[in-house]
Design a protein around this motif. Structure first.
Motif, mmCIF file in Angstrom:
data_model
loop_
_atom_site.group_PDB
_atom_site.id
_atom_site.type_symbol
_atom_site.label_atom_id
_atom_site.label_comp_id
_atom_site.label_asym_id
_atom_site.label_seq_id
_atom_site.Cartn_x
_atom_site.Cartn_y
_atom_site.Cartn_z
ATOM 1 N N SER A 1 0.830 -1.207 0.000
ATOM 2 C CA SER A 1 0.000 0.000 0.000
ATOM 3 C C SER A 1 0.866 1.260 0.000
ATOM 4 O O SER A 1 0.574 2.215 -0.722
ATOM 5 C CB SER A 1 -0.933 -0.002 1.217
ATOM 6 N N CYS A 2 1.922 1.260 0.798
ATOM 7 C CA CYS A 2 2.794 2.442 0.857
ATOM 8 C C CYS A 2 3.480 2.700 -0.483
ATOM 9 O O CYS A 2 3.681 3.862 -0.869
ATOM 10 C CB CYS A 2 3.838 2.280 1.968
ATOM 11 N N MET A 3 3.834 1.653 -1.192
ATOM 12 C CA MET A 3 4.418 1.830 -2.518
ATOM 13 C C MET A 3 3.406 2.438 -3.479
ATOM 14 O O MET A 3 3.746 3.337 -4.272
ATOM 15 C CB MET A 3 4.914 0.484 -3.064
ATOM 16 N N GLU A 4 2.164 1.994 -3.405
ATOM 17 C CA GLU A 4 1.121 2.573 -4.259
ATOM 18 C C GLU A 4 0.892 4.040 -3.897
ATOM 19 O O GLU A 4 0.630 4.863 -4.782
ATOM 20 C CB GLU A 4 -0.186 1.780 -4.118
ATOM 21 N N TRP A 5 0.985 4.382 -2.638
ATOM 22 C CA TRP A 5 0.878 5.793 -2.236
ATOM 23 C C TRP A 5 2.006 6.607 -2.871
ATOM 24 O O TRP A 5 1.778 7.721 -3.354
ATOM 25 C CB TRP A 5 0.964 5.924 -0.712
ATOM 26 N N ALA A 6 3.222 6.040 -2.838
ATOM 27 C CA ALA A 6 4.373 6.741 -3.419
ATOM 28 C C ALA A 6 4.190 6.930 -4.926
ATOM 29 O O ALA A 6 4.535 7.990 -5.477
ATOM 30 C CB ALA A 6 5.661 5.968 -3.133
ATOM 31 N N PHE A 7 3.646 5.919 -5.602
ATOM 32 C CA PHE A 7 3.389 6.040 -7.039
ATOM 33 C C PHE A 7 2.382 7.163 -7.314
ATOM 34 O O PHE A 7 2.491 7.883 -8.321
ATOM 35 C CB PHE A 7 2.853 4.723 -7.599
ATOM 36 N N THR A 8 1.389 7.298 -6.444
ATOM 37 C CA THR A 8 0.388 8.363 -6.603
ATOM 38 C C THR A 8 1.053 9.731 -6.491
ATOM 39 O O THR A 8 0.799 10.630 -7.310
ATOM 40 C CB THR A 8 -0.706 8.224 -5.534
ATOM 41 N N LEU A 9 1.893 9.895 -5.504
ATOM 42 C CA LEU A 9 2.605 11.157 -5.326
ATOM 43 C C LEU A 9 3.517 11.438 -6.518
ATOM 44 O O LEU A 9 3.602 12.579 -6.994
ATOM 45 C CB LEU A 9 3.414 11.107 -4.032
ATOM 46 N N TRP A 10 4.188 10.422 -7.005
ATOM 47 C CA TRP A 10 5.052 10.569 -8.175
ATOM 48 C C TRP A 10 4.239 11.027 -9.393
ATOM 49 O O TRP A 10 4.672 11.908 -10.150
ATOM 50 C CB TRP A 10 5.753 9.248 -8.470
ATOM 51 N N GLY A 11 3.059 10.465 -9.571
ATOM 52 C CA GLY A 11 2.214 10.865 -10.693
ATOM 53 C C GLY A 11 1.828 12.325 -10.624
ATOM 54 O O GLY A 11 1.797 13.016 -11.655
ATOM 55 N N MET A 12 1.555 12.829 -9.426
ATOM 56 C CA MET A 12 1.199 14.239 -9.298
ATOM 57 C C MET A 12 2.383 15.140 -9.602
ATOM 58 O O MET A 12 2.237 16.189 -10.250
ATOM 59 C CB MET A 12 0.678 14.515 -7.878
ATOM 60 N N ILE A 13 3.560 14.757 -9.159
ATOM 61 C CA ILE A 13 4.766 15.538 -9.465
ATOM 62 C C ILE A 13 4.976 15.618 -10.967
ATOM 63 O O ILE A 13 5.261 16.694 -11.521
ATOM 64 C CB ILE A 13 5.993 14.915 -8.766
ATOM 65 N N ILE A 14 4.819 14.487 -11.642
ATOM 66 C CA ILE A 14 5.007 14.454 -13.095
ATOM 67 C C ILE A 14 3.929 15.288 -13.782
ATOM 68 O O ILE A 14 4.211 16.049 -14.724
ATOM 69 C CB ILE A 14 4.976 13.008 -13.612
ATOM 70 N N GLY A 15 2.685 15.164 -13.331
ATOM 71 C CA GLY A 15 1.605 15.922 -13.949
ATOM 72 C C GLY A 15 1.832 17.418 -13.863
ATOM 73 O O GLY A 15 1.633 18.146 -14.846
ATOM 74 N N CYS A 16 2.232 17.900 -12.701
ATOM 75 C CA CYS A 16 2.497 19.339 -12.538
ATOM 76 C C CYS A 16 3.714 19.774 -13.340
ATOM 77 O O CYS A 16 3.763 20.902 -13.853
ATOM 78 C CB CYS A 16 2.687 19.666 -11.056
ATOM 79 N N PHE A 17 4.694 18.883 -13.462
ATOM 80 C CA PHE A 17 5.915 19.203 -14.199
ATOM 81 C C PHE A 17 5.653 19.395 -15.692
ATOM 82 O O PHE A 17 6.176 20.328 -16.321
ATOM 83 C CB PHE A 17 6.951 18.096 -13.980
ATOM 84 N N VAL A 18 4.829 18.531 -16.267
ATOM 85 C CA VAL A 18 4.610 18.586 -17.714
ATOM 86 C C VAL A 18 3.440 19.483 -18.101
ATOM 87 O O VAL A 18 3.266 19.780 -19.291
ATOM 88 C CB VAL A 18 4.385 17.169 -18.295
ATOM 89 N N ALA A 19 2.623 19.927 -17.139
ATOM 90 C CA ALA A 19 1.427 20.705 -17.463
ATOM 91 C C ALA A 19 1.696 21.906 -18.365
ATOM 92 O O ALA A 19 0.931 22.161 -19.309
ATOM 93 C CB ALA A 19 0.720 21.136 -16.181
ATOM 94 N N PRO A 20 2.759 22.697 -18.142
ATOM 95 C CA PRO A 20 2.986 23.863 -19.018
ATOM 96 C C PRO A 20 3.534 23.514 -20.398
ATOM 97 O O PRO A 20 3.630 24.393 -21.264
ATOM 98 C CB PRO A 20 4.018 24.699 -18.228
ATOM 99 N N MET A 21 3.916 22.276 -20.626
ATOM 100 C CA MET A 21 4.527 21.885 -21.898
ATOM 101 C C MET A 21 3.479 21.792 -23.003
ATOM 102 O O MET A 21 2.283 21.654 -22.730
ATOM 103 C CB MET A 21 5.226 20.530 -21.752
ATOM 104 N N PRO A 22 3.909 21.872 -24.269
ATOM 105 C CA PRO A 22 2.975 21.626 -25.381
ATOM 106 C C PRO A 22 2.318 20.258 -25.247
ATOM 107 O O PRO A 22 2.882 19.334 -24.650
ATOM 108 C CB PRO A 22 3.885 21.690 -26.620
ATOM 109 N N VAL A 23 1.135 20.128 -25.820
ATOM 110 C CA VAL A 23 0.322 18.933 -25.598
ATOM 111 C C VAL A 23 1.060 17.649 -25.954
ATOM 112 O O VAL A 23 1.122 16.710 -25.139
ATOM 113 C CB VAL A 23 -0.989 19.025 -26.414
ATOM 114 N N LEU A 24 1.631 17.586 -27.131
ATOM 115 C CA LEU A 24 2.259 16.349 -27.579
ATOM 116 C C LEU A 24 3.465 15.999 -26.716
ATOM 117 O O LEU A 24 3.596 14.862 -26.232
ATOM 118 C CB LEU A 24 2.666 16.463 -29.048
ATOM 119 N N ALA A 25 4.348 16.983 -26.504
ATOM 120 C CA ALA A 25 5.551 16.730 -25.714
ATOM 121 C C ALA A 25 5.188 16.409 -24.269
ATOM 122 O O ALA A 25 5.728 15.465 -23.674
ATOM 123 C CB ALA A 25 6.477 17.947 -25.774
#
Length: 365
Positions: A309-333
């Motif tokens: 469960s803790c690993m799945e929590w960490a994956f969730t947090l990682w996904g949010m970091i990635i989402g915020c990181f790429v949000a300003p980028m062009p759609v395809l990239a």
């Protein structure tokens, strides 16, 4: 027929006040709102405790991770606390209480939770549950919470399919102590923390409220389960999580803002899709209950449930970091980079699961 009023007195009072008064009143509203959050957490915990006493039991089956009958229906506490406190919180923070999207989302969640709770008690046919999911998804989209692209009609269809899929994904993954409740609690906190940055500040307080309601449930489910969410909790929370992802995708000004929701929920999405593909290739039934999800396989191999469960929590947090990181980028990239970065830990996790099954014989999966 007169239109329903969606106007809140809080912004008007703040607008009419002097600067010093405005600052003080804004601080006061925030204090009351925070008090509501803690109240919701306590209310959720109290209802969950009552549901343990009600003892609607989940008897272990061939796909269960637990060995002894355990109460279910803890999601009743989460959803009732959320529904009870949300109107107060929305009024305090100036959010429109009677807007069409809010009302249809509330109606859809109520419908799905009611059917799910009755299913928890009476074990209805899967067809009834699926019909309720479809109806709830259509209600949410009909209220205006839908993707505007590539065209409004196609976006509406994609939105309905997304809501049905993510509701089922959350439900399928709710099989281990603290996995789903922890993932969704972290996801809600992440949305609340990044709502202003993503251009969707209206999500801040509802997301915080959901996090606090889940926090009231989590001690009863992790690390040792005294009660489970049940379908009423997993499906209700799944629908709200899917709706939040749609809201971000439709309202965020960032080119790749749509990535945030799927990236945040990607640990659940990946496990479900991987399992469906693997079972299809193995010519197993896709609708029959099983223990073939990655988290189930790892647990069957002897891995400690809270660690999974803790690993799945960490994956969730990682996904949010990635989402915020790429949000300003062009759609395809942005979309491509996000997909690669969220897939990487999941591929490692899959390889680890395969290695464990070779070292610890668990039978067919």
């Amino acid at each position: 027929m007169p239109l329903s009023c969606t106007y809140s007195v809080a912004p008007a009072i703040l607008e009419a006040a002097q600067p010093d008064d405005c600052l003080f009143m804004s601080f006061s509203f925030s204090c009351v709102a925070i008090f509501c959050l803690f109240g919701a957490c306590i209310l959720s915990a109290c209802i969950v405790r009552g549901m343990i006493g009600l003892a609607v039991m989940d008897t272990p089956g061939h796909r269960s991770a637990h060995d002894t009958p355990t109460p279910k229906g803890g999601g009743v506490g989460v959803m009732l606390a959320f529904a009870g406190v949300l109107p107060v919180l929305m009024s305090l923070t100036g959010l429109p209480l009677f807007s069409l999207p809010a009302c249809t989302l509330a109606a859809a969640t109520l419908l799905l939770c009611a059917v799910s709770w009755l299913d928890d008690i009476y074990q209805w046919s899967p067809a009834i549950k699926f019909a309720a999911q479809c109806a709830a998804a259509c209600l949410v989209v009909a209220g205006g919470m839908a993707l505007p692209w590539p065209t409004p009609f196609v976006g509406a269809i994609l939105s309905v399919l997304w809501l049905i899929f993510i509701t089922n994904a959350v439900n399928f993954m709710d099989g281990l102590n603290g996995l789903i409740s922890g993932c969704l609690c972290i996801a809600a906190l992440c949305i609340a923390a990044s709502a202003t940055y993503l251009g969707v500040p209206a999500l801040r307080w509802p997301a915080l409220l959901m996090a606090f309601c889940l926090a009231g449930f989590l001690p009863f489910n992790f690390p040792h389960a005294r009660i489970f969410l049940g379908d009423v909790g997993s499906q209700g929370c799944g629908l709200l999580a899917g709706a939040a992802a749609l809201y971000i995708a439709a309202r965020s000004p960032f080119p790749s803002g749509w990535v945030v929701g799927p990236a945040l929920l990607f640990p659940l999405i990946y496990d479900v899709i991987f399992t469906l593909i693997r079972r299809k290739l193995a010519r197993h039934s896709l609708v029959q209950a099983h223990r073939g999800h990655l988290y189930q396989v790892l647990h069957r191999s002897g891995l400690y449930a809270p660690a999974i469960s803790c690993m799945e929590w960490a994956f969730t947090l990682w996904g949010m970091i990635i989402g915020c990181f790429v949000a300003p980028m062009p759609v395809l990239a942005g979309s491509l980079i996000a997909f690669l970065l969220v897939c990487l830990p999941q591929l490692v996790w899959t390889a680890f699961a395969i290695l464990r099954t070779r070292q610890h014989k668990i039978g067919a999966w």
